[in-house]
Design an enzyme around this catalytic site. Structure first.
Site, PDB file in Angstrom:
ATOM      1  N   SER A  49       0.837  -1.197   0.000  1.00  0.00           N
ATOM      2  CA  SER A  49       0.000   0.000   0.000  1.00  0.00           C
ATOM      3  C   SER A  49       0.871   1.246   0.000  1.00  0.00           C
ATOM      4  O   SER A  49       1.998   1.230   0.522  1.00  0.00           O
ATOM      5  CB  SER A  49      -0.924   0.019   1.226  1.00  0.00           C
ATOM      6  OG  SER A  49      -0.172   0.033   2.422  1.00  0.00           O
ATOM      7  N   HIS A  63      -3.696   7.152  -3.679  1.00  0.00           N
ATOM      8  CA  HIS A  63      -3.683   5.999  -2.790  1.00  0.00           C
ATOM      9  C   HIS A  63      -3.669   4.729  -3.638  1.00  0.00           C
ATOM     10  O   HIS A  63      -4.322   4.673  -4.688  1.00  0.00           O
ATOM     11  CB  HIS A  63      -4.916   6.011  -1.883  1.00  0.00           C
ATOM     12  CG  HIS A  63      -5.264   4.678  -1.293  1.00  0.00           C
ATOM     13  ND1 HIS A  63      -6.292   3.890  -1.790  1.00  0.00           N
ATOM     14  CD2 HIS A  63      -4.718   3.988  -0.272  1.00  0.00           C
ATOM     15  CE1 HIS A  63      -6.369   2.776  -1.081  1.00  0.00           C
ATOM     16  NE2 HIS A  63      -5.431   2.801  -0.151  1.00  0.00           N
ATOM     17  N   ASN A  65      -3.489   0.251  -3.019  1.00  0.00           N
ATOM     18  CA  ASN A  65      -3.388  -0.903  -2.132  1.00  0.00           C
ATOM     19  C   ASN A  65      -3.783  -2.158  -2.897  1.00  0.00           C
ATOM     20  O   ASN A  65      -4.846  -2.197  -3.505  1.00  0.00           O
ATOM     21  CB  ASN A  65      -4.296  -0.737  -0.910  1.00  0.00           C
ATOM     22  CG  ASN A  65      -4.343  -1.997  -0.049  1.00  0.00           C
ATOM     23  OD1 ASN A  65      -5.204  -2.856  -0.230  1.00  0.00           O
ATOM     24  ND2 ASN A  65      -3.423  -2.096   0.883  1.00  0.00           N
ATOM     25  N   TYR A  66      -2.918  -3.149  -2.883  1.00  0.00           N
ATOM     26  CA  TYR A  66      -3.259  -4.455  -3.443  1.00  0.00           C
ATOM     27  C   TYR A  66      -2.869  -5.516  -2.415  1.00  0.00           C
ATOM     28  O   TYR A  66      -1.788  -5.438  -1.816  1.00  0.00           O
ATOM     29  CB  TYR A  66      -2.554  -4.684  -4.780  1.00  0.00           C
ATOM     30  CG  TYR A  66      -3.076  -3.766  -5.863  1.00  0.00           C
ATOM     31  CD1 TYR A  66      -4.353  -3.952  -6.391  1.00  0.00           C
ATOM     32  CD2 TYR A  66      -2.320  -2.683  -6.314  1.00  0.00           C
ATOM     33  CE1 TYR A  66      -4.855  -3.087  -7.353  1.00  0.00           C
ATOM     34  CE2 TYR A  66      -2.824  -1.821  -7.276  1.00  0.00           C
ATOM     35  CZ  TYR A  66      -4.095  -2.030  -7.788  1.00  0.00           C
ATOM     36  OH  TYR A  66      -4.598  -1.163  -8.732  1.00  0.00           O
ATOM     37  N   ARG A  67      -3.746  -6.490  -2.212  1.00  0.00           N
ATOM     38  CA  ARG A  67      -3.555  -7.428  -1.109  1.00  0.00           C
ATOM     39  C   ARG A  67      -4.090  -8.822  -1.456  1.00  0.00           C
ATOM     40  O   ARG A  67      -4.947  -8.979  -2.326  1.00  0.00           O
ATOM     41  CB  ARG A  67      -4.252  -6.910   0.153  1.00  0.00           C
ATOM     42  CG  ARG A  67      -5.744  -6.659  -0.067  1.00  0.00           C
ATOM     43  CD  ARG A  67      -6.366  -5.879   1.078  1.00  0.00           C
ATOM     44  NE  ARG A  67      -7.780  -5.614   0.822  1.00  0.00           N
ATOM     45  CZ  ARG A  67      -8.246  -4.573   0.151  1.00  0.00           C
ATOM     46  NH1 ARG A  67      -7.407  -3.674  -0.347  1.00  0.00           N
ATOM     47  NH2 ARG A  67      -9.541  -4.409  -0.032  1.00  0.00           N
ATOM     48  N   ARG A 221       0.914  -2.951  14.053  1.00  0.00           N
ATOM     49  CA  ARG A 221       1.730  -1.739  14.180  1.00  0.00           C
ATOM     50  C   ARG A 221       0.854  -0.532  13.826  1.00  0.00           C
ATOM     51  O   ARG A 221       0.600  -0.238  12.655  1.00  0.00           O
ATOM     52  CB  ARG A 221       2.940  -1.820  13.254  1.00  0.00           C
ATOM     53  CG  ARG A 221       3.924  -0.670  13.448  1.00  0.00           C
ATOM     54  CD  ARG A 221       5.111  -0.803  12.519  1.00  0.00           C
ATOM     55  NE  ARG A 221       5.861  -2.025  12.770  1.00  0.00           N
ATOM     56  CZ  ARG A 221       6.795  -2.501  11.943  1.00  0.00           C
ATOM     57  NH1 ARG A 221       7.063  -1.864  10.821  1.00  0.00           N
ATOM     58  NH2 ARG A 221       7.445  -3.621  12.234  1.00  0.00           N
ATOM     59  N   VAL A 222       0.411   0.181  14.847  1.00  0.00           N
ATOM     60  CA  VAL A 222      -0.556   1.258  14.657  1.00  0.00           C
ATOM     61  C   VAL A 222      -0.004   2.358  13.751  1.00  0.00           C
ATOM     62  O   VAL A 222      -0.728   2.912  12.916  1.00  0.00           O
ATOM     63  CB  VAL A 222      -0.990   1.840  16.021  1.00  0.00           C
ATOM     64  CG1 VAL A 222      -1.888   3.050  15.828  1.00  0.00           C
ATOM     65  CG2 VAL A 222      -1.699   0.768  16.847  1.00  0.00           C
ATOM     66  N   GLU A 223       1.275   2.689  13.896  1.00  0.00           N
ATOM     67  CA  GLU A 223       1.852   3.761  13.081  1.00  0.00           C
ATOM     68  C   GLU A 223       1.761   3.435  11.591  1.00  0.00           C
ATOM     69  O   GLU A 223       1.553   4.320  10.765  1.00  0.00           O
ATOM     70  CB  GLU A 223       3.311   4.001  13.492  1.00  0.00           C
ATOM     71  CG  GLU A 223       3.486   4.491  14.912  1.00  0.00           C
ATOM     72  CD  GLU A 223       2.775   5.805  15.180  1.00  0.00           C
ATOM     73  OE1 GLU A 223       2.647   6.618  14.244  1.00  0.00           O
ATOM     74  OE2 GLU A 223       2.334   6.018  16.315  1.00  0.00           O
ATOM     75  N   SER A 224       1.926   2.170  11.242  1.00  0.00           N
ATOM     76  CA  SER A 224       1.825   1.770   9.837  1.00  0.00           C
ATOM     77  C   SER A 224       0.380   1.856   9.355  1.00  0.00           C
ATOM     78  O   SER A 224       0.116   2.260   8.217  1.00  0.00           O
ATOM     79  CB  SER A 224       2.349   0.349   9.651  1.00  0.00           C
ATOM     80  OG  SER A 224       3.732   0.282   9.943  1.00  0.00           O
TER      81      SER A 224
END
Length: 261
Positions: A49, A63, A65-67, A221-224
């Site tokens: 992402s 933006h 994002n691929y998952r 990991r909240v920051e990520s």
């Protein structure tokens, strides 16, 4: 805080763990192979992402994002898998040629695999990135899809589709940011950009399923997860765009999505 981007982030995620029963029940809506009687389920997810917030208000935020996601039985055997993702453009000021270029780049990638993909996933994107409490979209769209599994195409075909979508990103976005990054702007344009970023924050924290999933994943990991938020944003009480202004024009498109192609 660079010369072109005020904030930019790229995340590569590889996550695995155990899904609780409420999450399993939600996933069974689209994946009947998942056992409805288990209280927990092992899962694996991998994704790429990125979010880019330019300094110049004339250059759009983007933006991507691929998952890939799969769940496993107790013996480690995969019982469900699917792909999801997409990419979308969020300008503060609308340039029709930028919107057309971005959407055409995505459509060309989709058409290599299924000519029905672009119109289907474009409409899905318009619906997904909608902010109900504002009655407007976050941006001018792109594509969005989720839960693409064996009922759609086989695993390798869908993986190939996702790779082509990812490969179309740089040709679709770099020419736009190159055109806009050095354009002149003033305090009015910067303030409007900050207001639009406020809307970006609202969607990501209130409406985005990915953010919700991440924050509810143990040891995440909240920051990520919060990487997508802009460095700065602004809210003004009951702000309205001036009649006939560039700001009013983009609002009109955000309230009524446009077919760019």
């Amino acid at each position: 805080d660079g010369n072109v981007f005020e904030k930019a982030g790229v995340n590569t995620s590889i996550v695995y763990g155990t899904l609780p029963r409420p999450a399993i029940e939600k996933m069974r809506v689209n994946h009947k192979a998942i056992d409805p009687d288990v209280d927990s389920l092992e899962f694996f997810a991998a994704g790429l992402s990125l979010v880019l917030h330019p300094q110049n208000p004339n250059a759009p935020t983007v933006h991507l994002n691929y998952r890939y996601f799969e769940t496993m039985d107790n013996d480690g055997k995969c019982n469900a898998w699917w792909f999801g993702g997409g990419t979308d453009l969020t300008p503060s000021y609308l340039y029709d040629e930028d919107a057309i270029h971005f959407h055409k780049s995505i459509k060309d990638a989709c058409d290599k695999h299924d000519r029905g993909y672009y119109p289907r996933f474009k409409q899905w994107c318009d619906k997904y990135f909608y902010i109900p409490h504002r009655q407007e979209s976050r941006g001018i769209g792109g594509i969005f899809f989720d839960d693409l599994d064996g009922q759609e195409k086989d695993q390798e075909q869908l993986f190939s589709f996702v790779k082509d979508c990812l490969s179309s990103f740089l040709p679709g976005y770099l020419p736009i940011v190159t055109r806009r990054k050095d354009m002149p702007f003033g305090e009015r344009e910067k303030q409007w950009q900050q207001l639009r970023r406020g809307r970006y924050v609202e969607f990501n924290l209130v409406n985005d399923r990915g953010t919700s999933f991440g924050l509810n994943t143990p040891s995440a990991r909240v920051e990520s997860i919060l990487m997508s938020l802009p460095l700065t944003a602004r809210w003004m009480y009951m702000h309205e765009a001036e009649k006939g202004s560039r700001e009013e024009r983009i609002l009109g498109v955000l309230k009524q999505p446009v077919e760019w192609l």
